[in-house]
Design a protein around this motif. Structure first.
Motif, PDB file in Angstrom:
ATOM      1  N   CYS A  76     -14.357 -21.934 -17.666  1.00 34.60           N
ATOM      2  CA  CYS A  76     -15.681 -22.136 -18.247  1.00 34.60           C
ATOM      3  C   CYS A  76     -16.046 -20.905 -19.070  1.00 34.60           C
ATOM      4  O   CYS A  76     -15.440 -19.845 -18.923  1.00 34.60           O
ATOM      5  N   LEU A  77     -17.017 -21.066 -19.935  1.00 36.40           N
ATOM      6  CA  LEU A  77     -17.527 -19.965 -20.738  1.00 36.40           C
ATOM      7  C   LEU A  77     -18.980 -19.735 -20.345  1.00 36.40           C
ATOM      8  O   LEU A  77     -19.801 -20.649 -20.420  1.00 36.40           O
ATOM      9  N   ASP A  78     -19.296 -18.516 -19.934  1.00 31.90           N
ATOM     10  CA  ASP A  78     -20.641 -18.166 -19.479  1.00 31.90           C
ATOM     11  C   ASP A  78     -21.280 -17.252 -20.520  1.00 31.90           C
ATOM     12  O   ASP A  78     -20.820 -16.136 -20.752  1.00 31.90           O
ATOM     13  N   PRO A  79     -22.375 -17.702 -21.169  1.00 32.78           N
ATOM     14  CA  PRO A  79     -22.976 -16.913 -22.249  1.00 32.78           C
ATOM     15  C   PRO A  79     -23.668 -15.652 -21.741  1.00 32.78           C
ATOM     16  O   PRO A  79     -24.172 -15.616 -20.617  1.00 32.78           O
ATOM     17  N   PHE A  80     -23.665 -14.625 -22.602  1.00 32.54           N
ATOM     18  CA  PHE A  80     -24.433 -13.420 -22.285  1.00 32.54           C
ATOM     19  C   PHE A  80     -25.127 -12.825 -23.515  1.00 32.54           C
ATOM     20  O   PHE A  80     -25.903 -11.896 -23.384  1.00 32.54           O
ATOM     21  N   TYR A  81     -24.900 -13.403 -24.703  1.00 33.31           N
ATOM     22  CA  TYR A  81     -25.443 -12.803 -25.931  1.00 33.31           C
ATOM     23  C   TYR A  81     -25.646 -13.902 -26.967  1.00 33.31           C
ATOM     24  O   TYR A  81     -24.829 -14.824 -27.082  1.00 33.31           O
ATOM     25  N   TRP A  82     -26.739 -13.781 -27.725  1.00 35.91           N
ATOM     26  CA  TRP A  82     -27.031 -14.710 -28.814  1.00 35.91           C
ATOM     27  C   TRP A  82     -27.623 -13.920 -29.975  1.00 35.91           C
ATOM     28  O   TRP A  82     -28.445 -13.031 -29.772  1.00 35.91           O
ATOM     29  N   ARG A  83     -27.190 -14.267 -31.193  1.00 35.98           N
ATOM     30  CA  ARG A  83     -27.683 -13.562 -32.381  1.00 35.98           C
ATOM     31  C   ARG A  83     -27.740 -14.523 -33.560  1.00 35.98           C
ATOM     32  O   ARG A  83     -26.868 -15.361 -33.740  1.00 35.98           O
TER      33      ARG A  83
END
Length: 138
Positions: A76-83
């Motif tokens: 799975c991919l777990d998000p930690f940053y958005w821009r």
């Protein structure tokens, strides 16, 4: 982000020097690249659409994820940053601050919801089908 995991599998799997650029007109190119480790020390990926404004590359958006491989479970991919450069917004929902792990739960939930929507859009826009060996740049 099952769509990104499917593309990674087609590209031969995760590796430290991974760099993929998927051209899929009329949409902005999708770039997937490894960026070291995330806040939990797990392998991390940047996933971004890049546009251009006044000669500068602009992320619209970029999200960073840690690659999780739970025992006896699927990746799975777990998000930690958005821009998003067009809006001038940068958000960390999980990070290390002065050697302490910090998770902003509500923001992390927002990042997870955005990632689900983006995943659906990438699949509907045909990025899996647009992937070819020429997409592998690193």
């Amino acid at each position: 982000m099952q769509t990104i995991l499917d593309i990674l599998k087609m590209a031969g799997g995760f590796r430290p020097n991974l760099y993929l650029k998927i051209e899929n007109a009329p949409y902005m190119a999708l770039v997937i690249e490894t960026i070291g480790t995330g806040p939990m020390g797990l392998p991390a990926l940047s996933v971004a659409h890049y546009g251009e404004q006044n000669g500068d590359l602009m992320r619209d958006p970029e999200m960073c994820f840690e690659l999780c491989l739970p025992i006896a479970s699927k990746a799975c991919l777990d998000p930690f940053y958005w821009r998003n450069d067009y809006f001038g917004v940068e958000q960390w929902s999980r990070n290390l601050v002065r050697e302490h792990y910090v998770c902003l739960l509500e923001l992390h939930k927002q990042h997870e919801r955005f990632a689900e929507t983006w995943n659906d859009n990438l699949r509907l826009q045909g990025f899996v089908e647009a992937f070819t060996d020429k997409s592998i740049r690193g």
